[in-house]
Design a protein around this motif. Structure first.
Motif, PDB file in Angstrom:
ATOM      1  N   GLN A  29       0.854  -1.182   0.000  1.00 15.21           N
ATOM      2  CA  GLN A  29       0.000   0.000   0.000  1.00 15.21           C
ATOM      3  C   GLN A  29       0.889   1.230   0.000  1.00 15.21           C
ATOM      4  O   GLN A  29       1.911   1.272   0.693  1.00 15.21           O
ATOM      5  CB  GLN A  29      -0.922   0.034   1.211  1.00 15.21           C
ATOM      6  CG  GLN A  29      -1.890   1.211   1.151  1.00 15.21           C
ATOM      7  CD  GLN A  29      -2.896   1.221   2.283  1.00 15.21           C
ATOM      8  OE1 GLN A  29      -2.670   0.641   3.340  1.00 15.21           O
ATOM      9  NE2 GLN A  29      -4.009   1.895   2.067  1.00 15.21           N
ATOM     10  N   LEU A  30       0.508   2.228  -0.787  1.00 16.69           N
ATOM     11  CA  LEU A  30       1.249   3.480  -0.849  1.00 16.69           C
ATOM     12  C   LEU A  30       0.975   4.264   0.421  1.00 16.69           C
ATOM     13  O   LEU A  30      -0.182   4.498   0.780  1.00 16.69           O
ATOM     14  CB  LEU A  30       0.816   4.285  -2.083  1.00 16.69           C
ATOM     15  CG  LEU A  30       1.629   5.523  -2.417  1.00 16.69           C
ATOM     16  CD1 LEU A  30       3.080   5.169  -2.725  1.00 16.69           C
ATOM     17  CD2 LEU A  30       0.996   6.252  -3.597  1.00 16.69           C
ATOM     18  N   SER A  31       2.031   4.648   1.107  1.00 14.48           N
ATOM     19  CA  SER A  31       1.865   5.417   2.340  1.00 14.48           C
ATOM     20  C   SER A  31       2.602   6.735   2.216  1.00 14.48           C
ATOM     21  O   SER A  31       3.607   6.839   1.504  1.00 14.48           O
ATOM     22  CB  SER A  31       2.376   4.627   3.548  1.00 14.48           C
ATOM     23  OG  SER A  31       3.763   4.394   3.421  1.00 14.48           O
ATOM     24  N   GLN A  32       2.073   7.722   2.886  1.00 17.68           N
ATOM     25  CA  GLN A  32       2.675   9.048   2.875  1.00 17.68           C
ATOM     26  C   GLN A  32       2.930   9.432   4.316  1.00 17.68           C
ATOM     27  O   GLN A  32       2.034   9.332   5.157  1.00 17.68           O
ATOM     28  CB  GLN A  32       1.736  10.054   2.220  1.00 17.68           C
ATOM     29  CG  GLN A  32       2.344  11.421   2.067  1.00 17.68           C
ATOM     30  CD  GLN A  32       1.515  12.293   1.150  1.00 17.68           C
ATOM     31  OE1 GLN A  32       0.753  11.807   0.327  1.00 17.68           O
ATOM     32  NE2 GLN A  32       1.666  13.589   1.298  1.00 17.68           N
ATOM     33  N   TRP A  41       6.165   2.570  -0.569  1.00 15.15           N
ATOM     34  CA  TRP A  41       5.301   1.389  -0.588  1.00 15.15           C
ATOM     35  C   TRP A  41       5.526   0.579   0.672  1.00 15.15           C
ATOM     36  O   TRP A  41       6.652   0.193   0.977  1.00 15.15           O
ATOM     37  CB  TRP A  41       5.583   0.535  -1.829  1.00 15.15           C
ATOM     38  CG  TRP A  41       5.128   1.183  -3.090  1.00 15.15           C
ATOM     39  CD1 TRP A  41       5.903   1.839  -4.002  1.00 15.15           C
ATOM     40  CD2 TRP A  41       3.790   1.259  -3.582  1.00 15.15           C
ATOM     41  NE1 TRP A  41       5.123   2.311  -5.025  1.00 15.15           N
ATOM     42  CE2 TRP A  41       3.820   1.970  -4.804  1.00 15.15           C
ATOM     43  CE3 TRP A  41       2.566   0.800  -3.107  1.00 15.15           C
ATOM     44  CZ2 TRP A  41       2.683   2.226  -5.554  1.00 15.15           C
ATOM     45  CZ3 TRP A  41       1.430   1.048  -3.862  1.00 15.15           C
ATOM     46  CH2 TRP A  41       1.493   1.752  -5.066  1.00 15.15           C
ATOM     47  N   GLU A  42       4.454   0.314   1.405  1.00 15.61           N
ATOM     48  CA  GLU A  42       4.492  -0.496   2.620  1.00 15.61           C
ATOM     49  C   GLU A  42       4.053  -1.913   2.269  1.00 15.61           C
ATOM     50  O   GLU A  42       2.963  -2.124   1.731  1.00 15.61           O
ATOM     51  CB  GLU A  42       3.538   0.088   3.651  1.00 15.61           C
ATOM     52  CG  GLU A  42       3.390  -0.739   4.893  1.00 15.61           C
ATOM     53  CD  GLU A  42       2.267  -0.235   5.800  1.00 15.61           C
ATOM     54  OE1 GLU A  42       1.966  -0.949   6.762  1.00 15.61           O
ATOM     55  OE2 GLU A  42       1.686   0.824   5.536  1.00 15.61           O
ATOM     56  N   ARG A  76      -0.780  -1.946  -4.541  1.00 21.49           N
ATOM     57  CA  ARG A  76      -0.027  -2.509  -5.667  1.00 21.49           C
ATOM     58  C   ARG A  76       0.168  -4.010  -5.436  1.00 21.49           C
ATOM     59  O   ARG A  76       0.576  -4.429  -4.360  1.00 21.49           O
ATOM     60  CB  ARG A  76       1.335  -1.816  -5.775  1.00 21.49           C
ATOM     61  CG  ARG A  76       2.236  -2.392  -6.851  1.00 21.49           C
ATOM     62  CD  ARG A  76       3.448  -1.530  -7.110  1.00 21.49           C
ATOM     63  NE  ARG A  76       4.429  -1.615  -6.028  1.00 21.49           N
ATOM     64  CZ  ARG A  76       5.547  -0.893  -5.995  1.00 21.49           C
ATOM     65  NH1 ARG A  76       5.823  -0.030  -6.960  1.00 21.49           N
ATOM     66  NH2 ARG A  76       6.392  -1.022  -4.991  1.00 21.49           N
ATOM     67  N   LEU A  77      -0.149  -4.772  -6.471  1.00 18.69           N
ATOM     68  CA  LEU A  77       0.190  -6.194  -6.495  1.00 18.69           C
ATOM     69  C   LEU A  77       1.440  -6.338  -7.352  1.00 18.69           C
ATOM     70  O   LEU A  77       1.488  -5.829  -8.478  1.00 18.69           O
ATOM     71  CB  LEU A  77      -0.940  -7.023  -7.091  1.00 18.69           C
ATOM     72  CG  LEU A  77      -2.134  -7.282  -6.195  1.00 18.69           C
ATOM     73  CD1 LEU A  77      -3.245  -7.952  -6.981  1.00 18.69           C
ATOM     74  CD2 LEU A  77      -1.748  -8.138  -5.000  1.00 18.69           C
ATOM     75  N   VAL A 100      -1.368  -1.562 -10.149  1.00 22.99           N
ATOM     76  CA  VAL A 100      -1.676  -0.532  -9.160  1.00 22.99           C
ATOM     77  C   VAL A 100      -3.157  -0.192  -9.272  1.00 22.99           C
ATOM     78  O   VAL A 100      -3.666   0.021 -10.376  1.00 22.99           O
ATOM     79  CB  VAL A 100      -0.800   0.718  -9.386  1.00 22.99           C
ATOM     80  CG1 VAL A 100      -1.115   1.796  -8.361  1.00 22.99           C
ATOM     81  CG2 VAL A 100       0.677   0.351  -9.347  1.00 22.99           C
ATOM     82  N   PHE A 101      -3.840  -0.140  -8.132  1.00 20.94           N
ATOM     83  CA  PHE A 101      -5.265   0.163  -8.131  1.00 20.94           C
ATOM     84  C   PHE A 101      -5.612   0.946  -6.868  1.00 20.94           C
ATOM     85  O   PHE A 101      -4.846   0.971  -5.904  1.00 20.94           O
ATOM     86  CB  PHE A 101      -6.100  -1.125  -8.212  1.00 20.94           C
ATOM     87  CG  PHE A 101      -5.850  -2.095  -7.098  1.00 20.94           C
ATOM     88  CD1 PHE A 101      -6.708  -2.154  -6.004  1.00 20.94           C
ATOM     89  CD2 PHE A 101      -4.753  -2.946  -7.124  1.00 20.94           C
ATOM     90  CE1 PHE A 101      -6.479  -3.047  -4.975  1.00 20.94           C
ATOM     91  CE2 PHE A 101      -4.521  -3.842  -6.096  1.00 20.94           C
ATOM     92  CZ  PHE A 101      -5.385  -3.893  -5.018  1.00 20.94           C
ATOM     93  N   GLU A 102      -6.777   1.596  -6.903  1.00 24.83           N
ATOM     94  CA  GLU A 102      -7.185   2.443  -5.788  1.00 24.83           C
ATOM     95  C   GLU A 102      -8.455   1.922  -5.135  1.00 24.83           C
ATOM     96  O   GLU A 102      -9.428   1.599  -5.814  1.00 24.83           O
ATOM     97  CB  GLU A 102      -7.398   3.871  -6.267  1.00 24.83           C
ATOM     98  CG  GLU A 102      -7.630   4.852  -5.156  1.00 24.83           C
ATOM     99  CD  GLU A 102      -7.525   6.297  -5.598  1.00 24.83           C
ATOM    100  OE1 GLU A 102      -7.469   7.166  -4.715  1.00 24.83           O
ATOM    101  OE2 GLU A 102      -7.486   6.560  -6.819  1.00 24.83           O
ATOM    102  N   VAL A 103      -8.435   1.871  -3.816  1.00 28.07           N
ATOM    103  CA  VAL A 103      -9.608   1.522  -3.024  1.00 28.07           C
ATOM    104  C   VAL A 103     -10.219   2.844  -2.560  1.00 28.07           C
ATOM    105  O   VAL A 103      -9.536   3.653  -1.930  1.00 28.07           O
ATOM    106  CB  VAL A 103      -9.220   0.634  -1.817  1.00 28.07           C
ATOM    107  CG1 VAL A 103     -10.396   0.452  -0.876  1.00 28.07           C
ATOM    108  CG2 VAL A 103      -8.691  -0.709  -2.306  1.00 28.07           C
TER     109      VAL A 103
END
Length: 128
Positions: A29-32, A41-42, A76-77, A100-103
């Motif tokens: 998961q993309l983290s900021q 990316w976590e 991201r897978l 890459v996809f968004e929830v």
């Protein structure tokens, strides 16, 4: 009682017309960071496709709280496809495939992301 992961995948080897068994899959998961605008990316989970080409255990739930609840965000897978084709003694143009996809803010309970794979191409879509 184990619950199915809210993010699942299915890899099909379209060259051979079979399920792609043994493909390593990583979910991130993309983290900021709150203190800066940097992103990273976590890693959330690692898995591998089974004999049917499916990976359904990336984010297992617990019996107490039901299925794992997804947080809104970008995921991201990462599929390790070079290793898969090397086991078949075939070369591959892509060492990895990233999907890459968004929830959204109001997430659905399940996201299925299939990967149709050959040594020199791939395709993906939102499945059911």
């Amino acid at each position: 009682m184990a619950h199915k992961s809210p993010i699942t995948t299915h890899v099909l080897d379209t060259t051979h017309g079979v399920a792609a068994r043994g493909v390593k899959v990583r979910l991130e998961q993309l983290s900021q960071t709150a203190s800066s605008s940097s992103q990273s990316w976590e890693v959330l989970a690692d898995g591998e496709t089974n004999e049917d080409g499916r990976c359904t255990t990336l984010l297992p739930g617990t019996a107490a709280d039901g299925p794992h609840q997804l947080r809104p965000g970008v995921y991201r897978l990462e599929f390790h496809v070079k290793e898969y084709f090397e086991k078949l003694e075939r070369s591959s143009f892509f060492p990895f495939v990233h999907v890459v996809f968004e929830v959204p803010e109001d997430p659905n309970p399940h996201y299925h992301i299939p990967l149709l794979l050959s040594p020199y191409s791939y395709s993906t879509y939102r499945g059911t």
